[in-house]
Write a protein that holds these residues in place. Structure first.
Motif, PDB file in Angstrom:
ATOM      1  N   VAL A 132      60.806  54.127  75.647  1.00  0.00           N
ATOM      2  CA  VAL A 132      60.428  54.697  76.941  1.00  0.00           C
ATOM      3  C   VAL A 132      61.159  53.981  78.080  1.00  0.00           C
ATOM      4  CG1 VAL A 132      58.482  54.990  78.536  1.00  0.00           C
ATOM      5  CG2 VAL A 132      58.228  55.603  76.135  1.00  0.00           C
ATOM      6  N   ARG A 133      61.351  52.673  77.942  1.00  0.00           N
ATOM      7  CA  ARG A 133      62.112  51.932  78.977  1.00  0.00           C
ATOM      8  C   ARG A 133      63.569  52.379  79.005  1.00  0.00           C
ATOM      9  NH1 ARG A 133      59.490  47.472  77.030  1.00  0.00           N
ATOM     10  NH2 ARG A 133      61.365  46.640  76.052  1.00  0.00           N
ATOM     11  N   LEU A 134      64.150  52.597  77.831  1.00  0.00           N
ATOM     12  CA  LEU A 134      65.556  52.992  77.756  1.00  0.00           C
ATOM     13  C   LEU A 134      65.779  54.449  78.132  1.00  0.00           C
ATOM     14  CD1 LEU A 134      66.529  51.148  74.445  1.00  0.00           C
ATOM     15  CD2 LEU A 134      67.210  50.526  76.772  1.00  0.00           C
ATOM     16  N   MET A 135      64.772  55.279  77.913  1.00  0.00           N
ATOM     17  CA  MET A 135      64.881  56.712  78.205  1.00  0.00           C
ATOM     18  C   MET A 135      63.615  57.171  78.929  1.00  0.00           C
ATOM     19  SD  MET A 135      66.772  58.212  74.829  1.00  0.00           S
ATOM     20  CE  MET A 135      67.549  59.537  75.731  1.00  0.00           C
ATOM     21  N   PRO A 136      63.500  56.876  80.209  1.00  0.00           N
ATOM     22  CA  PRO A 136      62.286  57.225  80.962  1.00  0.00           C
ATOM     23  C   PRO A 136      62.000  58.726  80.908  1.00  0.00           C
ATOM     24  CG  PRO A 136      63.736  55.812  82.260  1.00  0.00           C
ATOM     25  CD  PRO A 136      64.506  56.204  81.028  1.00  0.00           C
ATOM     26  N   THR A 178      51.412  58.783  75.694  1.00  0.00           N
ATOM     27  CA  THR A 178      51.193  59.601  76.889  1.00  0.00           C
ATOM     28  C   THR A 178      50.284  60.781  76.597  1.00  0.00           C
ATOM     29  OG1 THR A 178      53.183  60.940  76.513  1.00  0.00           O
ATOM     30  CG2 THR A 178      53.420  59.004  77.927  1.00  0.00           C
ATOM     31  N   LYS A 179      50.150  61.168  75.312  1.00  0.00           N
ATOM     32  CA  LYS A 179      49.305  62.310  74.948  1.00  0.00           C
ATOM     33  C   LYS A 179      48.712  62.077  73.577  1.00  0.00           C
ATOM     34  CE  LYS A 179      48.163  66.896  74.988  1.00  0.00           C
ATOM     35  NZ  LYS A 179      46.775  66.981  74.766  1.00  0.00           N
ATOM     36  N   LYS A 180      47.391  61.906  73.548  1.00  0.00           N
ATOM     37  CA  LYS A 180      46.708  61.778  72.260  1.00  0.00           C
ATOM     38  C   LYS A 180      46.535  63.176  71.674  1.00  0.00           C
ATOM     39  CE  LYS A 180      42.635  60.131  69.917  1.00  0.00           C
ATOM     40  NZ  LYS A 180      41.233  59.834  70.035  1.00  0.00           N
ATOM     41  N   VAL A 181      46.880  63.323  70.407  1.00  0.00           N
ATOM     42  CA  VAL A 181      46.751  64.607  69.726  1.00  0.00           C
ATOM     43  C   VAL A 181      45.639  64.519  68.691  1.00  0.00           C
ATOM     44  CG1 VAL A 181      49.160  65.258  70.122  1.00  0.00           C
ATOM     45  CG2 VAL A 181      48.543  64.034  68.024  1.00  0.00           C
ATOM     46  N   THR A 182      45.133  65.677  68.301  1.00  0.00           N
ATOM     47  CA  THR A 182      44.103  65.766  67.274  1.00  0.00           C
ATOM     48  C   THR A 182      44.551  66.818  66.254  1.00  0.00           C
ATOM     49  OG1 THR A 182      42.901  67.407  68.555  1.00  0.00           O
ATOM     50  CG2 THR A 182      42.239  65.103  68.847  1.00  0.00           C
ATOM     51  N   LEU A 231      60.125  60.222  78.538  1.00  0.00           N
ATOM     52  CA  LEU A 231      59.773  60.704  77.198  1.00  0.00           C
ATOM     53  C   LEU A 231      58.266  60.938  77.082  1.00  0.00           C
ATOM     54  CD1 LEU A 231      61.894  58.363  74.892  1.00  0.00           C
ATOM     55  CD2 LEU A 231      62.272  60.787  75.326  1.00  0.00           C
ATOM     56  N   LYS A 232      57.896  61.988  76.376  1.00  0.00           N
ATOM     57  CA  LYS A 232      56.495  62.212  76.031  1.00  0.00           C
ATOM     58  C   LYS A 232      56.255  61.512  74.697  1.00  0.00           C
ATOM     59  CE  LYS A 232      57.631  66.396  76.504  1.00  0.00           C
ATOM     60  NZ  LYS A 232      57.904  67.785  76.371  1.00  0.00           N
ATOM     61  N   VAL A 233      55.206  60.708  74.637  1.00  0.00           N
ATOM     62  CA  VAL A 233      54.891  59.965  73.417  1.00  0.00           C
ATOM     63  C   VAL A 233      53.561  60.469  72.874  1.00  0.00           C
ATOM     64  CG1 VAL A 233      54.474  57.691  72.394  1.00  0.00           C
ATOM     65  CG2 VAL A 233      56.132  57.940  74.268  1.00  0.00           C
ATOM     66  N   TYR A 234      53.608  61.085  71.696  1.00  0.00           N
ATOM     67  CA  TYR A 234      52.430  61.652  71.060  1.00  0.00           C
ATOM     68  C   TYR A 234      51.967  60.760  69.919  1.00  0.00           C
ATOM     69  CZ  TYR A 234      53.714  65.967  73.484  1.00  0.00           C
ATOM     70  OH  TYR A 234      54.023  66.893  74.442  1.00  0.00           O
ATOM     71  N   GLY A 235      50.665  60.739  69.697  1.00  0.00           N
ATOM     72  CA  GLY A 235      50.075  60.014  68.585  1.00  0.00           C
ATOM     73  C   GLY A 235      48.601  60.340  68.497  1.00  0.00           C
ATOM     74  N   GLY A 236      47.978  59.983  67.406  1.00  0.00           N
ATOM     75  CA  GLY A 236      46.589  60.327  67.178  1.00  0.00           C
ATOM     76  C   GLY A 236      45.609  59.210  67.451  1.00  0.00           C
ATOM     77  N   ASP A 237      46.053  58.172  68.159  1.00  0.00           N
ATOM     78  CA  ASP A 237      45.240  56.974  68.283  1.00  0.00           C
ATOM     79  C   ASP A 237      45.618  56.244  69.568  1.00  0.00           C
ATOM     80  OD1 ASP A 237      44.275  54.293  67.820  1.00  0.00           O
ATOM     81  OD2 ASP A 237      44.378  54.647  65.670  1.00  0.00           O
ATOM     82  N   GLU A 238      44.628  55.748  70.298  1.00  0.00           N
ATOM     83  CA  GLU A 238      44.910  55.007  71.533  1.00  0.00           C
ATOM     84  C   GLU A 238      45.697  53.723  71.277  1.00  0.00           C
ATOM     85  OE1 GLU A 238      41.813  56.164  70.817  1.00  0.00           O
ATOM     86  OE2 GLU A 238      41.563  57.674  72.386  1.00  0.00           O
ATOM     87  N   ARG A 239      45.732  53.272  70.040  1.00  0.00           N
ATOM     88  CA  ARG A 239      46.467  52.044  69.713  1.00  0.00           C
ATOM     89  C   ARG A 239      47.976  52.265  69.619  1.00  0.00           C
ATOM     90  NH1 ARG A 239      43.094  50.555  64.449  1.00  0.00           N
ATOM     91  NH2 ARG A 239      43.331  52.806  64.286  1.00  0.00           N
ATOM     92  N   VAL A 240      48.438  53.505  69.693  1.00  0.00           N
ATOM     93  CA  VAL A 240      49.875  53.810  69.653  1.00  0.00           C
ATOM     94  C   VAL A 240      50.510  53.326  70.945  1.00  0.00           C
ATOM     95  CG1 VAL A 240      51.568  55.695  69.694  1.00  0.00           C
ATOM     96  CG2 VAL A 240      49.655  55.764  68.078  1.00  0.00           C
ATOM     97  N   ASP A 241      51.520  52.479  70.835  1.00  0.00           N
ATOM     98  CA  ASP A 241      52.223  51.948  72.004  1.00  0.00           C
ATOM     99  C   ASP A 241      52.822  53.062  72.838  1.00  0.00           C
ATOM    100  OD1 ASP A 241      51.632  49.402  71.075  1.00  0.00           O
ATOM    101  OD2 ASP A 241      53.623  49.056  70.233  1.00  0.00           O
ATOM    102  N   ALA A 242      52.681  52.968  74.171  1.00  0.00           N
ATOM    103  CA  ALA A 242      53.295  53.872  75.157  1.00  0.00           C
ATOM    104  C   ALA A 242      52.784  55.313  75.057  1.00  0.00           C
ATOM    105  CB  ALA A 242      54.819  53.832  75.063  1.00  0.00           C
TER     106      ALA A 242
END
Length: 190
Positions: A120-124, A139-143, A126-137
């Motif tokens: 994300v620092r190198l490419m501002p 931006t959108k929690k998915v289910t 970016l949307k970052v998806y993951g299923g857990d709040e523990r995922v670094d950076a």
């Protein structure tokens, strides 16, 4: 090789004694492990799966993981799955001449999500998806059954709490395509 052969023969007949045989055994195991790791690294080259609607580059990461650059061929938009080594990802993005917009994170462990912050620092932007709040950076929690798009590719999130409690697999299809879909699991079930 001559020294190794000599040492093996000397140990076998007891000329060098038990202590040397034990020391050789440790060196031999370490040598074999280092050699196996070197061969493994040399064999693990990036490869591309090219279909009519999408292209996927498998990018070796760390000593035994992979990252995946998913490219929509129509729009030249791309997503990366588990970018633990961001520099390798950026090199692949440049090589393919695509626009990276999305990070798909399968789970929060460092060897999958550990590169998200740097990515994300190198490419501002970016949307970052993951299923857990523990995922670094993140931006959108998915289910389960969350859908998103990368260009004209449809991505369906599959909640698969096997390896971690927030594990997500990403199932990728294209409408009206006869090509097989892709699924990015991050880990095989345990």
């Amino acid at each position: 090789m001559f020294f190794r052969s000599l040492l093996v023969n000397a140990c076998a007949v007891g000329v060098l004694g038990a202590a040397t045989a034990t020391a050789y055994s440790c060196v031999s195991v370490r040598f074999r492990a280092q050699t196996a790791a070197l061969i493994h690294d040399l064999v693990r080259k990036s490869s591309v799966v090219d279909q009519a609607n999408m292209k996927v580059e498998l990018l070796p990461a760390l000593s035994d993981n992979y990252m995946y650059l998913l490219i929509d061929k129509d729009s030249k938009e791309a997503a990366v799955v588990d970018p633990v080594e961001p520099i390798k990802v950026i090199e692949a993005v440049r090589k393919h001449g695509v626009r990276l917009t999305t990070v798909l994170t399968t789970h929060h462990h460092w060897d999958h999500a550990g590169g998200n912050e740097k990515m994300v620092r190198l490419m501002p932007g970016l949307k970052v998806y993951g299923g857990d709040e523990r995922v670094d950076a993140l931006t959108k929690k998915v289910t389960h059954s969350t859908t998103l798009k990368v260009g004209s590719l449809n991505i369906k999130c599959l909640f698969t709490p096997c390896h971690t409690t927030g594990h997500i697999c990403y199932y990728v299809t294209k409408e009206n395509s006869t090509e097989p879909p892709a699924v990015f699991t991050g880990m095989t079930p345990e």
